[in-house]
Design a protein around this motif. Structure first.
Motif, PDB file in Angstrom:
ATOM      1  N   LEU A   1       3.445  10.136  -9.104  1.00 51.76           N
ATOM      2  CA  LEU A   1       2.544  10.530 -10.198  1.00 51.76           C
ATOM      3  C   LEU A   1       1.954  11.899  -9.918  1.00 51.76           C
ATOM      4  CD1 LEU A   1       0.570   7.284 -11.107  1.00 51.76           C
ATOM      5  CD2 LEU A   1       1.999   8.651 -12.636  1.00 51.76           C
ATOM      6  N   ALA A   2       1.443  12.063  -8.686  1.00 53.94           N
ATOM      7  CA  ALA A   2       0.844  13.333  -8.292  1.00 53.94           C
ATOM      8  C   ALA A   2       1.884  14.424  -8.413  1.00 53.94           C
ATOM      9  CB  ALA A   2       0.317  13.251  -6.874  1.00 53.94           C
ATOM     10  N   SER A   3       3.084  14.121  -7.955  1.00 61.11           N
ATOM     11  CA  SER A   3       4.147  15.123  -7.981  1.00 61.11           C
ATOM     12  C   SER A   3       4.489  15.475  -9.422  1.00 61.11           C
ATOM     13  CB  SER A   3       5.361  14.574  -7.229  1.00 61.11           C
ATOM     14  OG  SER A   3       6.540  15.122  -7.767  1.00 61.11           O
ATOM     15  N   SER A   4       4.585  14.484 -10.289  1.00 68.72           N
ATOM     16  CA  SER A   4       4.930  14.774 -11.688  1.00 68.72           C
ATOM     17  C   SER A   4       3.759  15.490 -12.369  1.00 68.72           C
ATOM     18  CB  SER A   4       5.324  13.506 -12.441  1.00 68.72           C
ATOM     19  OG  SER A   4       4.188  12.864 -12.967  1.00 68.72           O
ATOM     20  N   THR A   5       2.549  15.104 -12.041  1.00 65.98           N
ATOM     21  CA  THR A   5       1.353  15.772 -12.574  1.00 65.98           C
ATOM     22  C   THR A   5       1.346  17.218 -12.118  1.00 65.98           C
ATOM     23  OG1 THR A   5       0.117  13.716 -12.448  1.00 65.98           O
ATOM     24  CG2 THR A   5      -1.165  15.724 -12.720  1.00 65.98           C
ATOM     25  N   TYR A   6       1.637  17.405 -10.837  1.00 66.85           N
ATOM     26  CA  TYR A   6       1.693  18.762 -10.269  1.00 66.85           C
ATOM     27  C   TYR A   6       2.763  19.577 -10.990  1.00 66.85           C
ATOM     28  CZ  TYR A   6       2.508  22.556  -6.984  1.00 66.85           C
ATOM     29  OH  TYR A   6       2.658  23.797  -6.424  1.00 66.85           O
ATOM     30  N   HIS A   7       3.928  18.918 -11.215  1.00 66.72           N
ATOM     31  CA  HIS A   7       5.032  19.592 -11.899  1.00 66.72           C
ATOM     32  C   HIS A   7       4.616  19.971 -13.320  1.00 66.72           C
ATOM     33  CE1 HIS A   7       9.133  20.841 -12.474  1.00 66.72           C
ATOM     34  NE2 HIS A   7       9.190  20.129 -13.601  1.00 66.72           N
ATOM     35  N   GLN A   8       3.960  19.008 -14.011  1.00 66.39           N
ATOM     36  CA  GLN A   8       3.452  19.284 -15.369  1.00 66.39           C
ATOM     37  C   GLN A   8       2.451  20.440 -15.332  1.00 66.39           C
ATOM     38  OE1 GLN A   8       1.835  15.562 -16.673  1.00 66.39           O
ATOM     39  NE2 GLN A   8       3.489  15.215 -18.160  1.00 66.39           N
ATOM     40  N   HIS A   9       1.585  20.355 -14.361  1.00 66.75           N
ATOM     41  CA  HIS A   9       0.557  21.395 -14.190  1.00 66.75           C
ATOM     42  C   HIS A   9       1.219  22.756 -13.993  1.00 66.75           C
ATOM     43  CE1 HIS A   9      -3.234  23.242 -13.195  1.00 66.75           C
ATOM     44  NE2 HIS A   9      -2.729  23.704 -12.052  1.00 66.75           N
ATOM     45  N   GLN A  10       2.261  22.754 -13.122  1.00 64.48           N
ATOM     46  CA  GLN A  10       2.997  24.004 -12.864  1.00 64.48           C
ATOM     47  C   GLN A  10       3.633  24.497 -14.147  1.00 64.48           C
ATOM     48  OE1 GLN A  10       5.822  23.481  -9.698  1.00 64.48           O
ATOM     49  NE2 GLN A  10       4.954  25.203  -8.545  1.00 64.48           N
ATOM     50  N   GLN A  11       4.250  23.567 -14.881  1.00 74.23           N
ATOM     51  CA  GLN A  11       4.902  23.914 -16.151  1.00 74.23           C
ATOM     52  C   GLN A  11       3.869  24.492 -17.117  1.00 74.23           C
ATOM     53  OE1 GLN A  11       7.025  20.548 -17.655  1.00 74.23           O
ATOM     54  NE2 GLN A  11       8.847  21.751 -18.200  1.00 74.23           N
ATOM     55  N   GLN A  12       2.742  23.812 -17.198  1.00 76.24           N
ATOM     56  CA  GLN A  12       1.653  24.266 -18.073  1.00 76.24           C
ATOM     57  C   GLN A  12       1.203  25.664 -17.670  1.00 76.24           C
ATOM     58  OE1 GLN A  12      -1.509  21.429 -17.952  1.00 76.24           O
ATOM     59  NE2 GLN A  12      -1.557  21.118 -20.173  1.00 76.24           N
ATOM     60  N   GLN A  13       1.017  25.821 -16.352  1.00 72.18           N
ATOM     61  CA  GLN A  13       0.581  27.109 -15.813  1.00 72.18           C
ATOM     62  C   GLN A  13       1.605  28.183 -16.185  1.00 72.18           C
ATOM     63  OE1 GLN A  13      -0.132  26.914 -11.624  1.00 72.18           O
ATOM     64  NE2 GLN A  13      -2.047  28.040 -11.756  1.00 72.18           N
ATOM     65  N   HIS A  14       2.882  27.815 -16.010  1.00 74.51           N
ATOM     66  CA  HIS A  14       3.963  28.763 -16.323  1.00 74.51           C
ATOM     67  C   HIS A  14       3.919  29.119 -17.811  1.00 74.51           C
ATOM     68  CE1 HIS A  14       7.745  30.847 -16.011  1.00 74.51           C
ATOM     69  NE2 HIS A  14       8.224  30.142 -17.025  1.00 74.51           N
ATOM     70  N   GLN A  15       3.735  28.093 -18.664  1.00 70.25           N
ATOM     71  CA  GLN A  15       3.642  28.330 -20.112  1.00 70.25           C
ATOM     72  C   GLN A  15       2.454  29.235 -20.423  1.00 70.25           C
ATOM     73  OE1 GLN A  15       3.498  24.358 -21.685  1.00 70.25           O
ATOM     74  NE2 GLN A  15       5.639  24.418 -22.386  1.00 70.25           N
TER      75      GLN A  15
ATOM     76  N   THR B   1       0.836  -1.202   0.000  1.00 69.77           N
ATOM     77  CA  THR B   1       0.000   0.000   0.000  1.00 69.77           C
ATOM     78  C   THR B   1       0.869   1.248   0.000  1.00 69.77           C
ATOM     79  OG1 THR B   1      -1.628  -1.209   1.280  1.00 69.77           O
ATOM     80  CG2 THR B   1      -1.906   1.177   1.148  1.00 69.77           C
ATOM     81  N   ASN B   2       1.898   1.224   0.819  1.00 67.07           N
ATOM     82  CA  ASN B   2       2.816   2.370   0.876  1.00 67.07           C
ATOM     83  C   ASN B   2       3.454   2.612  -0.492  1.00 67.07           C
ATOM     84  OD1 ASN B   2       2.325   3.067   3.461  1.00 67.07           O
ATOM     85  ND2 ASN B   2       4.095   1.978   4.346  1.00 67.07           N
ATOM     86  N   ALA B   3       3.861   1.502  -1.114  1.00 67.68           N
ATOM     87  CA  ALA B   3       4.469   1.610  -2.446  1.00 67.68           C
ATOM     88  C   ALA B   3       3.464   2.223  -3.415  1.00 67.68           C
ATOM     89  CB  ALA B   3       4.924   0.243  -2.932  1.00 67.68           C
ATOM     90  N   LYS B   4       2.216   1.761  -3.316  1.00 67.57           N
ATOM     91  CA  LYS B   4       1.150   2.290  -4.184  1.00 67.57           C
ATOM     92  C   LYS B   4       0.989   3.790  -3.957  1.00 67.57           C
ATOM     93  CE  LYS B   4      -3.197   0.911  -3.839  1.00 67.57           C
ATOM     94  NZ  LYS B   4      -4.310  -0.068  -3.769  1.00 67.57           N
ATOM     95  N   TYR B   5       0.964   4.174  -2.667  1.00 69.43           N
ATOM     96  CA  TYR B   5       0.832   5.600  -2.316  1.00 69.43           C
ATOM     97  C   TYR B   5       2.037   6.382  -2.814  1.00 69.43           C
ATOM     98  CZ  TYR B   5      -3.389   5.177   0.515  1.00 69.43           C
ATOM     99  OH  TYR B   5      -4.651   4.969   0.937  1.00 69.43           O
ATOM    100  N   ALA B   6       3.225   5.758  -2.652  1.00 76.15           N
ATOM    101  CA  ALA B   6       4.469   6.405  -3.088  1.00 76.15           C
ATOM    102  C   ALA B   6       4.394   6.660  -4.593  1.00 76.15           C
ATOM    103  CB  ALA B   6       5.669   5.547  -2.746  1.00 76.15           C
ATOM    104  N   THR B   7       3.945   5.642  -5.349  1.00 71.84           N
ATOM    105  CA  THR B   7       3.798   5.783  -6.802  1.00 71.84           C
ATOM    106  C   THR B   7       2.788   6.887  -7.101  1.00 71.84           C
ATOM    107  OG1 THR B   7       4.116   3.397  -6.952  1.00 71.84           O
ATOM    108  CG2 THR B   7       3.357   4.520  -8.930  1.00 71.84           C
TER     109      THR B   7
END
Length: 158
Positions: free
Chosen positions: A28-42, A18-24
């Motif tokens: 994912l959330a972190s990369s999505t957030y990063h993408q979102h931030q990048q998109q927002q910045h763009q 479960t922890n591994a699942k949450y970590a993934t």
């Protein structure tokens, strides 16, 4: 009871999964957030670029409006100056015409006065002449009467 078989308390092995699942999920959330931030910045960058373009086009529009306004103002000033010059010339002409008319009026008035005086003098003279004629006729009548009475008898011995 066996606590390992309870569905409410999963075994420790499952927890790590479960922890591994949450970590993934976290990654994912972190990369999505990063993408979102990048998109927002763009998007922000695009918005800024668009604003810059808008500002530039607005400035260009204002600049062209200012140039047009300047040209119109210059043209109006020239037209106004031309009209002013024409008006001044017209006023000079009218003033000259007015002076001519005034001079003509004064001259005509003088001539008419002179004519009127001459007419009056002629009238006076005519009356005087008529008066003298009447007097002369009266005297002639008196003389004729005198002669008719006394002339033939008055001794004009020759």
């Amino acid at each position: 009871g066996d606590s390992n078989n309870h569905p409410h308390h999963p075994p420790y092995g499952d927890l790590s999964a479960t922890n591994a699942k949450y970590a993934t999920k976290g990654t994912l959330a972190s990369s999505t957030y990063h993408q979102h931030q990048q998109q927002q910045h763009q998007q922000q960058q695009m918005a800024i670029d668009e604003q810059k373009m808008n500002m530039q086009s607005i400035l260009e529009r204002y600049h062209s409006l200012a140039l047009t306004h300047y040209a119109q103002t210059k043209r109006r000033r020239l037209e106004s100056a031309t009209r002013s010059t024409q008006n001044s010339q017209r006023i000079e002409q009218l003033t000259a015409l007015h002076k001519m008319a005034q001079d003509t009026l004064n001259f005509c008035t003088k001539v008419l006065r002179s004519e009127e005086n001459t007419r009056r003098e002629d009238e006076r003279e005519r009356r005087d002449v008529e008066e003298e004629m009447r007097n002369a006729e009266r005297e002639k009548a008196l003389a004729e009467e005198f002669l008719s009475r006394f002339g033939s008898n008055a001794g004009m011995s020759g």
